[in-house]
Design an enzyme around this catalytic site. Structure first.
Site, PDB file in Angstrom:
ATOM      1  N   THR B 517      26.241  53.177 107.102  1.00 33.74           N
ATOM      2  CA  THR B 517      25.569  54.496 107.023  1.00 33.74           C
ATOM      3  C   THR B 517      24.008  54.078 106.188  1.00 33.74           C
ATOM      4  OG1 THR B 517      27.431  55.854 106.874  1.00 33.74           O
ATOM      5  CG2 THR B 517      25.606  56.944 105.844  1.00 33.74           C
ATOM      6  N   HIS B 518      23.520  53.212 106.898  1.00 30.61           N
ATOM      7  CA  HIS B 518      22.141  52.774 106.212  1.00 30.61           C
ATOM      8  C   HIS B 518      20.909  53.072 107.281  1.00 30.61           C
ATOM      9  CE1 HIS B 518      25.023  49.613 103.751  1.00 30.61           C
ATOM     10  NE2 HIS B 518      25.130  50.974 103.698  1.00 30.61           N
TER      11      HIS B 518
END
Lengths: 241, 591
Positions: B517-518
């Site tokens: 989730t970057h």
């Protein structure tokens, strides 16, 4: 064992026919018939009665029971899939909000897309499952003359290999690998999710791998058990509620 | 019908780490602040408590704390020639959707990004010449320096209870820390977490190979802690349920138990949950914004909230989406290479090996979010010469586990059947006796990796979905091959019984399975309005009273987790607003 399950399904199907006939032929259905036959339905004690299913019909129930018992056979490692309640887990998941498409973006237009674009079928998980079981049984009928629950173990193995490798295609157009991915994932969930969801009965799935469940406090264990087996009797949510 | 509300000083869209920090800081500066959060209020006491929080199915598999894609999602494609299709459920990344946002369900890894990133183009041109950077690699300097950001990193680390070991205090290298980190003024607030067997073994192997292992800095309190604002932390219990979960021990630094409750006690602050912002409103002259429009998702009622200052603090993807939906700034066009909104979307890449050691008990269920040991020798280390390898960027390597819960993690050696007794025996044998070495790699900006509005698909509010166009390029493939080789060299040196070797990814990026989730970029920061959306204070070049806060301002992505600079930049922006902007509203940097 397969025969026993076949008998149960055969009985339940004929009972429905008898009941329907009785209802249309007379104003009062014969209670004696139902009572006389009822104990036969209750006899198979392994796994839930078909009547316990919230989603699966009789054919689907027979399929899923055969499937989970084939994928998770009884052996020295664990009881078989139906004894773990994996079939019950899957039934509840499909009957519930996930099965009905909760959190799934369901607006068209619908396109096949590339594999990298993920799930693109216009089906909820429950609809996918239903179509996939029907398609697998249709394949089995064509290849072996019988549905999945009535074929031999070696034939079941052949079918699962075909599904998992995408070697066969379904006549109804459903993508085989998409069905298999969902099927496999739900079997795993039924084996390893918390028992509150109906599977992993007696935490036997967790016991296989020595997973302690919801035990939360390992602060002192990190050093104490570094490199050593952690003695555990798994705990689930209902054990601490 | 839209109800127009009374004007406030500041409206904040989204209440995770950045919204929480800015809410607290600006309310303390005397400004009237309203925060609008699309999700529900949740608390450690009632929602993240035992035993119900320990539920892998609910939180990991069914995404209980995450964005509901039935209501809003994105469309995805790998290149502009492809037709984008909706991401119909979450997979590759997991934006949060509750008070606290993704700061509730993160693992806590907290890194200080350095001038190696902030001056990336200058650095590479100086060392390797202008031609080293491919024409379509649209990397640029960020317009900020590590030295400027250092005090704000420090502030975030002490707020979030980061446990770690300094590697460089004031230029003096510290034994046991990361020798490649930039100088810090003081050590972490808390000592490192207790190492697990996997991290110890990785540490030994890395050291024997001549590398420099160190404990991963992480906002998992290694002991009970009270932060400078008075927020109380329990000590980490190494429970194994960290990433995807809220922390029942309040040991994981999260906005819902630090900055947000402090803001809530301030009468200048008001939180409205279930409030979905659909648009930022522009003044008629286009030089200012006047507020936002939002819908109460519990009853569908629409409101206009006028404000002197608008802060976009939603998840990185959603901030960019709101800019595009609101017509703020010029949308980026990858063909003409004009415009800026949507430019330089970046992600991350990686390679991993699983090592099986017969009879060695790793107890994977005992770990903290940051238990893994790490090396930065191929990351923030200029002595690692990129010239012969011909790639820009780097990767960090770590040994340990990442959410090793049994639905998602059941390692077996390659070639094991997927079902049946042999599969069960292998699963039983190896669950506790395997460990993972993972490389996490940077992704450089490329002119064709970008966002715009989808022409076909719409969300529950009738608005176009965001369209993401992304794939890995040669640069990432070259780095992936190098990373896989180093992972495998270290793994083999540890003599595992069996090894599932790492391989570089060659397939296109895909929306499944989970990767990280970057997500970064889309409203990038920079030194001038021609090639950036916001200035060094995250202030819009177009509308001076609009600030866009989050990883969406990163012009490229490093191998590190983004939350360190996200938190530091939130504090940096808060200072710029309270000390400079409020006194003299206008552009903080002249274009």
């Amino acid at each position: 064992m397969t025969g026993q399950e076949f008998d149960r399904r055969g009985f339940l199907k004929s009972a429905v026919v008898v009941g329907a006939a009785a209802a249309s032929a007379a104003t009062i259905a014969s209670p004696e018939v139902a009572q006389a036959e009822a104990p036969a339905a209750a006899t198979p004690s392994a796994g839930p009665d078909a009547a316990d299913y919230a989603f699966f019909n009789l054919d689907e129930a027979a399929f899923i029971e055969a499937l989970v018992d084939h994928m998770i056979p009884a052996d020295e490692v664990s009881p078989k899939g139906t004894d773990l309640g994996v079939n019950v887990y899957i039934d509840r998941a499909l009957a519930g909000s996930w099965g009905k498409g909760d959190r799934l973006y369901m607006q068209g237009p619908w396109k096949q897309g590339a594999p990298s674009q993920g799930y693109q079928l216009p089906l909820t998980p429950a609809q996918l499952y239903r179509a996939g079981i029907a398609a697998t049984n249709a394949h089995c009928l064509k290849a072996y003359g019988k549905t999945f629950d009535r074929i031999e173990g070696a034939q079941r193995e052949e079918v699962l290999i075909s599904l998992s490798t995408g070697k066969i295609s379904f006549d109804n157009g459903l993508p085989v690998r998409v069905f298999w991915t969902t099927l496999y994932q739900t079997v795993i969930e039924g084996m390893f999710s918390d028992p509150i969801y109906g599977g992993n009965r007696n935490k036997a799935g967790w016991a296989i791998i020595g997973f302690p469940g919801i035990i939360a406090v390992h602060r002192d264990h990190v050093e104490q058990y570094r490199g050593k087996p952690f003695p555990t009797k798994p705990l689930g949510i209902s054990d601490m509620s | 019908m839209t109800t127009k509300l009374r004007e406030v000083d500041v409206v904040i869209v989204g209440l995770g780490w950045t919204g929480g920090i800015l809410s607290k800081e600006l309310a303390e500066a005397g400004l009237k602040v309203v925060a609008l959060e699309r999700g529900a209020p949740r608390s450690s006491e009632s929602d993240y408590s035992l035993p119900n929080i320990r539920d892998e199915l609910r939180y990991v598999v069914r995404h209980d704390l995450m964005q509901n894609t039935a209501r809003d999602t994105i469309t995805v494609r790998n290149n502009p020639q492809q037709e984008a299709l909706p991401m119909r459920r979450l997979g590759s990344f997991l934006p949060g959707e509750v008070v606290g946002g993704s700061g509730v369900h993160w693992s806590g890894h907290t890194w200080r990004w350095t001038d190696m990133e902030f001056k990336i183009r200058s650095n590479y041109e100086e060392r390797y010449g202008k031609k080293f950077i491919p024409d379509d690699m649209t990397i640029q300097d960020w317009g900020i320096s590590y030295a400027e950001l250092e005090p704000y990193y420090d502030k975030f680390e002490y707020t979030a209870a980061v446990s770690g070991k300094a590697g460089n205090i004031g230029g003096r290298i510290q034994a046991g820390g990361n020798p490649f980190e930039a100088p810090r003024t003081r050590d972490y607030p808390l000592p490192p977490l207790t190492p697990i067997l996997a991290s110890e073994m990785f540490t030994d192997a890395a050291r024997n190979a001549g590398y420099h292992p160190f404990p991963r800095p992480s906002a998992n309190a290694s002991q009970p802690y009270t932060n400078p604002d008075g927020a109380k932390f329990g000590g980490c219990q190494y429970c194994g349920y960290c990433q995807r979960f809220g922390c029942e021990a309040n040991a994981k630094g999260s906005p819902h138990m630090t900055v947000i409750p402090i803001a809530m006690r301030n009468p200048n602050f008001e939180l409205r949950t279930h409030s979905w912002v659909t648009k930022v409103l522009k003044d008629s002259d286009g030089k200012r914004v006047t507020g936002v429009t939002y819908t109460n998702v519990l009853n569908g009622e629409e409101f206009e909230q006028p404000a002197n200052i608008v802060l976009l603090c939603a998840y990185a993807i959603n901030n960019v989406h709101l800019m595009l939906l609101s017509g703020l700034g010029q949308p980026y066009d990858p063909v003409a290479q004009t415009g800026v909104i949507g430019k330089n979307y970046c992600y991350q890449t990686g390679a991993a090996a699983t090592l099986f050691f017969e009879g060695k008990y790793f107890n994977p269920f005992m770990n903290a979010g940051g238990s893994n040991a790490t090396i930065d020798d191929f990351n923030t280390n200029w002595a690692f010469d990129r010239a012969p390898l011909n790639f820009v960027g780097g990767y960090n390597l770590s040994g340990g586990f990442n959410t090793p819960l049994p639905i998602g993690y059941r390692p077996v050696p390659s070639g094991t059947p997927q079902w049946g007794s042999d599969w069960k025996r292998a699963t039983a044998k190896w669950y506790q006796t395997a460990m993972v070495i993972n490389a996490s790699g940077s992704v450089m900006a490329n002119r064709y990796n970008c966002y715009d509005l989808d022409p076909t698909y719409r969300n529950a509010f009738g608005q176009p979905l965001m369209r993401m166009t992304f794939d890995y390029r040669d640069n990432e493939h070259k780095m992936g091959r190098h990373a896989a080789q180093i992972v495998n060299d270290i793994a083999k040196s540890m003599n595992p019984t069996r090894l599932n070797a790492a391989s570089a990814r060659t397939d296109p990026w895909t929306v499944v399975p989970y990767q990280s989730t970057h997500n970064t970029g889309g409203t990038i920061m920079g030194t001038n309005p021609r090639d950036s959306a916001v200035n060094r204070y995250l202030q819009s070049w177009d509308c001076h009273n609009l600030f866009v806060v989050g990883a969406n301002v990163f012009p490229h992505n490093s191998s590190y987790n983004p939350t360190g600079p996200v938190g530091a930049l939130a504090y940096w922006t808060a200072d710029a607003i309270r000390n400079r902007y409020v006194k003299n509203p206008g552009p903080l940097v002249q274009a």
